[in-house]
Every structure is written in structure tokens, then in C-alpha cells.
Design a protein around this motif. Structure first.
Motif, PDB file in Angstrom:
ATOM      1  N   LYS A 117      18.401   8.746  -3.146  1.00 38.95           N
ATOM      2  CA  LYS A 117      17.666   7.551  -3.565  1.00 38.95           C
ATOM      3  C   LYS A 117      17.649   6.508  -2.455  1.00 38.95           C
ATOM      4  N   ALA A 118      18.747   6.357  -1.753  1.00 33.04           N
ATOM      5  CA  ALA A 118      18.791   5.386  -0.654  1.00 33.04           C
ATOM      6  C   ALA A 118      17.805   5.774   0.449  1.00 33.04           C
ATOM      7  N   LEU A 119      17.757   7.077   0.788  1.00 29.93           N
ATOM      8  CA  LEU A 119      16.826   7.528   1.818  1.00 29.93           C
ATOM      9  C   LEU A 119      15.387   7.441   1.322  1.00 29.93           C
ATOM     10  N   LEU A 120      15.160   7.801   0.073  1.00 31.01           N
ATOM     11  CA  LEU A 120      13.826   7.713  -0.512  1.00 31.01           C
ATOM     12  C   LEU A 120      13.277   6.297  -0.416  1.00 31.01           C
ATOM     13  N   ASP A 121      14.072   5.309  -0.781  1.00 33.02           N
ATOM     14  CA  ASP A 121      13.607   3.926  -0.754  1.00 33.02           C
ATOM     15  C   ASP A 121      13.329   3.440   0.662  1.00 33.02           C
ATOM     16  N   LYS A 122      14.011   4.024   1.631  1.00 30.69           N
ATOM     17  CA  LYS A 122      13.770   3.645   3.028  1.00 30.69           C
ATOM     18  C   LYS A 122      12.503   4.294   3.576  1.00 30.69           C
ATOM     19  N   LEU A 123      12.254   5.544   3.189  1.00 28.62           N
ATOM     20  CA  LEU A 123      11.163   6.309   3.790  1.00 28.62           C
ATOM     21  C   LEU A 123       9.830   6.196   3.059  1.00 28.62           C
ATOM     22  N   PHE A 124       9.867   5.865   1.751  1.00 29.60           N
ATOM     23  CA  PHE A 124       8.620   5.865   0.973  1.00 29.60           C
ATOM     24  C   PHE A 124       8.459   4.559   0.203  1.00 29.60           C
ATOM     25  N   THR A 125       7.496   3.776   0.624  1.00 30.83           N
ATOM     26  CA  THR A 125       7.203   2.521  -0.066  1.00 30.83           C
ATOM     27  C   THR A 125       6.548   2.791  -1.408  1.00 30.83           C
ATOM     28  N   VAL A 126       5.589   3.727  -1.424  1.00 30.90           N
ATOM     29  CA  VAL A 126       4.845   4.053  -2.642  1.00 30.90           C
ATOM     30  C   VAL A 126       5.506   5.248  -3.328  1.00 30.90           C
ATOM     31  N   GLN A 127       5.959   5.044  -4.544  1.00 26.96           N
ATOM     32  CA  GLN A 127       6.653   6.111  -5.280  1.00 26.96           C
ATOM     33  C   GLN A 127       6.072   6.316  -6.680  1.00 26.96           C
ATOM     34  N   ASP A 128       4.892   5.776  -6.922  1.00 31.49           N
ATOM     35  CA  ASP A 128       4.317   5.837  -8.268  1.00 31.49           C
ATOM     36  C   ASP A 128       3.030   6.651  -8.342  1.00 31.49           C
ATOM     37  N   GLY A 129       2.746   7.453  -7.293  1.00 34.47           N
ATOM     38  CA  GLY A 129       1.552   8.295  -7.333  1.00 34.47           C
ATOM     39  C   GLY A 129       0.255   7.561  -7.116  1.00 34.47           C
ATOM     40  N   SER A 130       0.279   6.434  -6.403  1.00 35.27           N
ATOM     41  CA  SER A 130      -0.933   5.626  -6.228  1.00 35.27           C
ATOM     42  C   SER A 130      -1.411   5.572  -4.779  1.00 35.27           C
ATOM     43  N   SER A 131      -0.994   6.507  -3.955  1.00 35.25           N
ATOM     44  CA  SER A 131      -1.354   6.459  -2.534  1.00 35.25           C
ATOM     45  C   SER A 131      -2.859   6.560  -2.318  1.00 35.25           C
ATOM     46  N   SER A 132      -3.506   7.540  -2.943  1.00 28.33           N
ATOM     47  CA  SER A 132      -4.953   7.694  -2.770  1.00 28.33           C
ATOM     48  C   SER A 132      -5.696   6.444  -3.213  1.00 28.33           C
ATOM     49  N   MET A 133      -5.270   5.877  -4.317  1.00 32.60           N
ATOM     50  CA  MET A 133      -5.915   4.669  -4.836  1.00 32.60           C
ATOM     51  C   MET A 133      -5.813   3.519  -3.834  1.00 32.60           C
ATOM     52  N   LYS A 134      -4.639   3.343  -3.236  1.00 35.65           N
ATOM     53  CA  LYS A 134      -4.439   2.252  -2.289  1.00 35.65           C
ATOM     54  C   LYS A 134      -5.255   2.474  -1.011  1.00 35.65           C
ATOM     55  N   ILE A 135      -5.281   3.712  -0.542  1.00 30.80           N
ATOM     56  CA  ILE A 135      -6.046   4.017   0.673  1.00 30.80           C
ATOM     57  C   ILE A 135      -7.528   3.755   0.451  1.00 30.80           C
ATOM     58  N   TRP A 136      -8.041   4.227  -0.684  1.00 32.08           N
ATOM     59  CA  TRP A 136      -9.463   4.037  -0.954  1.00 32.08           C
ATOM     60  C   TRP A 136      -9.810   2.560  -1.134  1.00 32.08           C
ATOM     61  N   ALA A 137      -8.951   1.802  -1.789  1.00 31.35           N
ATOM     62  CA  ALA A 137      -9.204   0.367  -1.969  1.00 31.35           C
ATOM     63  C   ALA A 137      -9.311  -0.331  -0.618  1.00 31.35           C
ATOM     64  N   TYR A 138      -8.466   0.057   0.323  1.00 30.81           N
ATOM     65  CA  TYR A 138      -8.509  -0.548   1.667  1.00 30.81           C
ATOM     66  C   TYR A 138      -9.802  -0.156   2.390  1.00 30.81           C
ATOM     67  N   ILE A 139     -10.144   1.123   2.336  1.00 30.22           N
ATOM     68  CA  ILE A 139     -11.365   1.595   3.003  1.00 30.22           C
ATOM     69  C   ILE A 139     -12.589   0.904   2.436  1.00 30.22           C
ATOM     70  N   LYS A 140     -12.666   0.833   1.123  1.00 31.28           N
ATOM     71  CA  LYS A 140     -13.838   0.237   0.480  1.00 31.28           C
ATOM     72  C   LYS A 140     -13.962  -1.247   0.831  1.00 31.28           C
ATOM     73  N   LEU A 141     -12.842  -1.938   0.879  1.00 33.50           N
ATOM     74  CA  LEU A 141     -12.851  -3.372   1.177  1.00 33.50           C
ATOM     75  C   LEU A 141     -13.248  -3.648   2.626  1.00 33.50           C
ATOM     76  N   HIS A 142     -12.740  -2.833   3.565  1.00 30.10           N
ATOM     77  CA  HIS A 142     -12.894  -3.153   4.977  1.00 30.10           C
ATOM     78  C   HIS A 142     -14.027  -2.419   5.678  1.00 30.10           C
ATOM     79  N   TYR A 143     -14.405  -1.228   5.197  1.00 31.05           N
ATOM     80  CA  TYR A 143     -15.330  -0.405   5.972  1.00 31.05           C
ATOM     81  C   TYR A 143     -16.660  -0.089   5.282  1.00 31.05           C
ATOM     82  N   ILE A 144     -16.711  -0.177   3.955  1.00 28.32           N
ATOM     83  CA  ILE A 144     -17.964   0.155   3.253  1.00 28.32           C
ATOM     84  C   ILE A 144     -18.800  -1.118   3.124  1.00 28.32           C
ATOM     85  N   LYS A 145     -19.651  -1.331   4.098  1.00 35.55           N
ATOM     86  CA  LYS A 145     -20.447  -2.574   4.142  1.00 35.55           C
ATOM     87  C   LYS A 145     -21.908  -2.252   4.386  1.00 35.55           C
TER      88      LYS A 145
END
Length: 416
Positions: A388-416
Motif C-alpha cells: 500500500k505504501a508503494l502503491l500510493d507513491k507510484l499511482f496517483t489514480v487508483q479508482d479506474g478513471s485514467s481514461s476519463m481524465k486523459i480524454w477530459a484533458y485532450i478535449k479541453l486543450h486540443y479539440i478546437k
């Protein structure tokens, strides 16, 4: 002539043609709003972060985007089209047109730029999902060390080769699993305009218990090895514990199963006694190096098939220097480390970024006997706090939302 030299010459000539003929088109042809091209690794296998990010976009059913999966493998394209997914074979005329018009190009490996793809999407925003939380030296760290070993002429030729391929050109966005990795590894190893700690799409499934393939999105089923999965489920019904063994590759291109480091007859006999089903997932570079058909307690999960959606089914994992052992921290089950060649690996293969023992919350085994003895104690688990100590250091996202966060960033910054 050395095959690597032949490949380098072919790549260079292809890139020169691309810069002369295709880059001007990429400069002139307008981009299509919402056009996103995802390129799979090793010519476009439907695997890893590229697969799972594309699957996420496909499930969104967002009509404002046009997501396309690009592959050199016709079978991949046909399978995706059978599931009503948008896929094209490269280098078809349509795939070239799609690359020229793409606003965003997404990939998870370093071979994406070959065969003029870099020149075709020269003006597109480039998103590197990457393919794992590394323990070993990578990218610019390795490249600089390699340059130091070459004479002036060879170093200059290598720099030109990388430049003309776009091999170390800056990414617009690079995905990291955590602030720790961003600060300690990727800022040194990666040329990127932005690095965000969103985690990996392939890991979105690891925190969810596998309850059957009917619980997975349609495209996620592509590239699973259903035959091996069926045998795993049968063994589990018979009371077996499932153990995943995923060793990294060595520069010798031999696996621990083929170089004599593991005696397969002994391993099979002891696994059978302890009711352990030992599932081997080799690196693609060393796949087909061993035949396990004769063993009842050992089986190989094909290297070009996706195992991430079903990784939570395993009761434990045996790793070494591969990033898969880090990913398995999200499953929160015992990890064992078979490190028979640790000193040799560091000296002759890759230097490690971190102290191995501090990065390995499990039992370290230098011999097969030690590994088998450790596995006999399953389901004993004495390393939960360290994991658990190593997990918390190595992985910020632990709730299965990585794709959602990546797409939100792409859509906000690059889809214009």
C-alpha cells in the motif's frame, strides 16, 4: 549486413521520402475537428493503453469526436469492424488521409513514428500514453548513455537517425502514473511539453474484481485469450490458486523458462501438488520460446493477447523487473519476485532507476526452490502495508478513471 543496420537504413530512407512528400501535405491540409487517431504498438496490435483508451472513446458514443484505431495487422482491423468500431489498415490511402487530418494522435509505444507516420501527423497534437511505470532506465536516459559509448561520427549518425524519424521529438502530452514518477524519472527521460499524472488506461480494470467476460465492455473482449481464460476458470473451480508469472525480457532474448533458470518438470510437479495453476505471460520479444503443452499445471498466455482486464482473477503474481509487477499493486494481492539474475541483469542488461529491494514489497527469491517454497504458503500475505505504501507513491489514480481524465484533458486543450 546486420539486420538492425538494414532496418535503420530502410527507416531513414522512408523518413526522407516522408519529409519531402508528406510533411508538406500535413502542413497544408486542414485538420478535422474531433479527429483522433490511436496507434497500437508493434504495428498496431489491439493491446495495452492504446487499446483501452480507444475502447473508452468507443463506449462514450460522443458524436463530436471521430476516433480511429490504426493498425498494420489486417486481422485487428477486421475484428474491430465486426464490433462496429472505426479502424483502418495502414498504409491504405484512407489511413493516410486520416493521419493527415487528425487533430490528435495517441499512442503508447515508441515505434509509432516509423513508416512516415510522424511526417503524416507532423502538425497534430501528439499524446504518449506510455506503457508502464518503469523500474529500468528508459528513453533519453538510455540514449545519452549510448551516445557516450560511441565515437563522434557514430554518435552524429545516431542523432540524425533519431531526429529524422521524430524519435525523440517533443510530445504535446505525456502520461505519468504519479508525481513521484514525473519528478524522478520522466522529466529526465522524456521530451514533453506537458506531463500529467493521470495513470494508465489499461489499469482501469485492475481495481475491479473479475466476475466474467460479460461484465466487460464489448471492445475490451478483443485480444483476450479466451481458451486460456476458460482453462483458468476450470482450474479455479477445481480449487486451484491462479498465479501469474510475467518476467521481463533479457537482451539474450531468452526467457527464464527457456534458459534453464526454471526446471519446468519440477515446477509443474510442485505446482500440481500445491494446486497452483501457473500462468506464464512472456514479453513479445521472447514469446514462443517454450512449449508448455505437456504440463498440466503450467500454461502460457499468448504474448500478443491482452491480460489486463482479467488480472484481478489471479491470487498472486511472480514478477521481476517488469512494470507489470507495479501494476499488480492495484490488485492488492501477494507478489513474489524471481530474481535469479539480479546482479547480472543490472550489469549487462539495464541499470535500475531505484533500489530493487525498496521497490519490491514481497518475497525475493533467487532460486526456484525458494520460489516454490514461498508459493506453498499461499494465501499467506505479509506485505500488505508495504504494498500500500508503494502503491500510493507510484499511482496517483487508483479508482479506474485514467481514461476519463486523459480524454477530459485532450478535449479541453486540443479539440478546437
Amino acid at each position: 549486413m546486420n539486420p538492425e543496420v538494414k532496418t535503420a537504413i530502410a527507416d531513414t530512407l522512408s523518413a526522407i521520402v516522408g519529409w519531402v512528400t508528406l510533411a508538406p501535405l500535413a502542413l497544408l491540409i486542414p485538420k478535422k475537428k474531433g479527429a483522433v487517431v490511436i496507434i497500437g504498438r508493434q504495428g498496431g496490435y489491439f493491446l495495452d493503453n492504446a487499446k483501452h483508451f480507444y475502447s473508452y472513446l468507443h463506449e462514450l458514443q460522443d458524436r463530436t469526436i471521430n476516433a480511429l484505431f490504426l493498425s498494420e495487422h489486417l486481422s485487428v482491423v477486421e475484428e474491430l469492424k465486426e464490433r462496429n468500431a472505426h479502424a483502418e489498415s495502414f498504409p491504405s490511402a484512407k489511413s493516410i488521409w486520416c493521419l493527415l487530418r487528425a487533430q490528435v494522435v495517441v499512442f503508447d509505444a515508441t515505434d509509432w513514428s516509423r513508416k512516415t507516420r510522424f511526417q503524416l501527423c507532423w502538425r497534430a497534437k501528439k499524446v504518449q500514453l506510455w506503457h508502464g511505470a518503469p523500474l529500468k532506465d528508459i528513453e533519453l536516459i538510455l540514449f545519452k548513455k549510448r551516445l557516450q559509448r560511441l565515437n563522434t561520427l557514430k554518435a552524429a549518425l545516431l542523432k540524425f537517425y533519431k531526429w529524422i524519424l521524430g524519435r525523440h521529438a517533443p510530445y504535446d502530452l505525456f502520461i505519468s502514473p504519479s508525481r513521484f514518477y514525473t519528478d524522478n524519472v520522466f522529466t529526465r527521460a522524456i521530451n514533453a511539453k506537458a506531463i500529467e499524472n493521470f495513470g494508465y488506461p489499461r489499469n482501469d480494470y485492475l481495481t475491479k474484481n473479475f466476475t466474467g467476460t460479460d461484465s466487460l465492455p464489448a471492445l475490451t473482449l478483443n485480444s483476450l485469450d479466451n481458451n486460456t481464460l476458460e482453462q483458468m476458470l476450470k482450474k479455479r473451480e477445481q480449487g486451484y490458486r491462479l498465479v501469474l508469472y510475467a518476467p521481463t525480457f533479457r537482451k539474450t532474448l531468452k526467457s527464464p523458462l527457456s534458459n534453464g533458470s526454471l526446471n519446468l518438470q519440477t515446477l509443474n510437479r510442485n505446482c500440481s501438488k500445491q494446486k497452483i495453476f501457473f500462468v506464464v505471460k512472456l514479453h513479445p520479444a521472447v514469446s514462443n520460446s517454450v512449449d508448455l503443452d505437456a504440463y498440466d499445471a503450467l500454461i502460457e498466455y499468448p504474448a500478443t493477447c491482452d491480460i489486463y482486464p482479467i488480472m484481478s482473477i489471479f491470487d498472486a503474481m511472480v514478477g521481476d523487473y517488469s512494470s507489470m509487477a507495479f501494476d499488480f499493486l492495484l490488485v492488492n494481492k501477494p507478489i513474489y519476485y524471481f530474481i535469479y539474475d539480479l546482479e547480472d541483469y543490472i550489469a549487462n542488461d539495464r541499470e535500475l532507476l531505484f533500489n530493487f529491494e525498496e521497490s519490491s514489497p514481497g518475497i525475493l527469491c533467487k532460486t526456484q526452490q525458494a520460489l516454490e517454497k514461498a508459493l506453498m504458503k499461499l494465501p499467506e500475505d505479509r506485505h500488505q502495508i508495504q504494498r500500500k505504501a508503494l502503491l500510493d507513491k507510484l499511482f496517483t489514480v487508483q479508482d479506474g478513471s485514467s481514461s476519463m481524465k486523459i480524454w477530459a484533458y485532450i478535449k479541453l486543450h486540443y479539440i478546437k
